[in-house]
Scaffold this motif. Structure first.
Motif, PDB file in Angstrom:
ATOM      1  N   ASN A 212       0.750  -0.906   0.224  1.00 55.65           N
ATOM      2  CA  ASN A 212       0.104   0.404   0.193  1.00 55.65           C
ATOM      3  C   ASN A 212       0.704   1.166   0.251  1.00 55.65           C
ATOM      4  O   ASN A 212       0.761   2.156   0.895  1.00 55.65           O
ATOM      5  N   PRO A 213       1.190   1.939  -0.954  1.00 57.41           N
ATOM      6  CA  PRO A 213       2.272   3.137  -1.398  1.00 57.41           C
ATOM      7  C   PRO A 213       1.716   3.783  -0.574  1.00 57.41           C
ATOM      8  O   PRO A 213       2.900   5.082  -0.462  1.00 57.41           O
ATOM      9  N   GLU A 214       0.651   4.001  -1.223  1.00 58.66           N
ATOM     10  CA  GLU A 214       0.461   5.188  -0.742  1.00 58.66           C
ATOM     11  C   GLU A 214      -0.117   5.634   1.195  1.00 58.66           C
ATOM     12  O   GLU A 214      -0.509   6.878   1.245  1.00 58.66           O
ATOM     13  N   LEU A 215       0.365   4.852   1.944  1.00 64.48           N
ATOM     14  CA  LEU A 215       0.404   4.749   3.441  1.00 64.48           C
ATOM     15  C   LEU A 215       1.270   5.991   3.539  1.00 64.48           C
ATOM     16  O   LEU A 215       2.379   6.235   3.281  1.00 64.48           O
ATOM     17  N   PRO A 216       0.478   7.202   4.264  1.00 62.16           N
ATOM     18  CA  PRO A 216       1.518   8.044   4.843  1.00 62.16           C
ATOM     19  C   PRO A 216       2.780   6.931   6.185  1.00 62.16           C
ATOM     20  O   PRO A 216       2.695   6.189   6.568  1.00 62.16           O
ATOM     21  N   THR A 217       4.061   8.095   5.926  1.00 61.44           N
ATOM     22  CA  THR A 217       4.772   7.982   6.860  1.00 61.44           C
ATOM     23  C   THR A 217       4.651   7.604   7.927  1.00 61.44           C
ATOM     24  O   THR A 217       3.932   8.230   9.011  1.00 61.44           O
ATOM     25  N   SER A 218       5.355   6.741   8.405  1.00 60.56           N
ATOM     26  CA  SER A 218       5.011   6.288  10.067  1.00 60.56           C
ATOM     27  C   SER A 218       6.036   6.948  11.327  1.00 60.56           C
ATOM     28  O   SER A 218       7.278   7.056  10.467  1.00 60.56           O
TER      29      SER A 218
END
Length: 220
Positions: A212-218
């Motif tokens: 899911n490359p659209e996830l924001p940085t954690s």
């Protein structure tokens, strides 16, 4: 960015509390020595640093001598060290891992950032050296506090761990002094991990961002 809520809490036993207090005192002393001009203030900060080193020696395998050597290499205002790790996946979703010489266990390729080197440059270099893979950096997956993640053993300094999602571009001969083996693993068939360097939860986090490359940085 979004904050992780399901990270492992740090160990709260007595040794860990002593270590954390010693690091706090060491930071106060080192930061004070970086800016203080008054000789009496500098003497007090030296005393605080000595106490911090003694406390760390009580809970560190290396003892105060090793701590002094580390501090000597990092003069000036005390800041966290930066460790970078690369998540590289093949067409079947298997993750690239390298076997460490020091403990015979497996980890994502990576290591310390060098001076005058950006985090992305560092992770590209580390993957090339350790795994013989030239990569492109696609995304910063996470910026994590090593202590809050629950890595063991504890280190005598504070560490931020940066995880990057990378893509394979080509292959070259790896540096034989860096690692003893290189392989690709499915997430349900992982080898024994070098948990000082990487945790299974972190591997799964990087894999989730791969899917899911659209996830924001954690972070945290």
């Amino acid at each position: 960015m979004w904050k992780l809520d399901n990270v492992t809490s740090p160990n709260t036993d007595a040794a860990d509390q002593i270590r954390r207090q010693a690091l706090t005192l060491l930071a106060v002393a080192q930061n004070g020595l970086a800016f203080a001009d008054d000789p009496y203030d500098r003497q007090r900060y030296e005393q605080v640093r000595g106490s911090a080193e003694a406390l760390m020696g009580l809970v560190s395998e290396g003892g105060p001598e090793q701590l002094r050597a580390i501090v000597a290499l990092d003069a000036g205002y005390m800041t966290p060290k930066v460790d970078v790790r690369a998540g590289v996946f093949d067409s079947n979703g298997k993750v690239l891992l390298v076997q460490e010489r020091s403990d015979g266990r497996w980890t994502l390729p990576g290591g310390w950032c060098d001076v005058l080197e950006s985090p992305a440059e560092a992770v590209v270099r580390e993957v090339q050296e350790e795994a013989g893979v030239n990569v492109g950096v696609e995304k910063l997956v996470a910026v994590l506090d090593r202590d809050k993640q629950g890595h063991r053993p504890h280190l005598p300094f504070h560490v931020y761990k940066l995880f990057f999602l990378c893509s394979e571009q080509s292959r070259v001969p790896p540096d034989p002094t860096e690692t003893t083996a290189i392989d690709w693993f499915a997430l349900n068939e992982l080898p024994p991990l070098s948990t000082s360097r990487v945790l299974e939860t972190q591997l799964r986090l990087v894999h989730t961002h791969y899917l899911n490359p659209e996830l924001p940085t954690s972070f945290d």
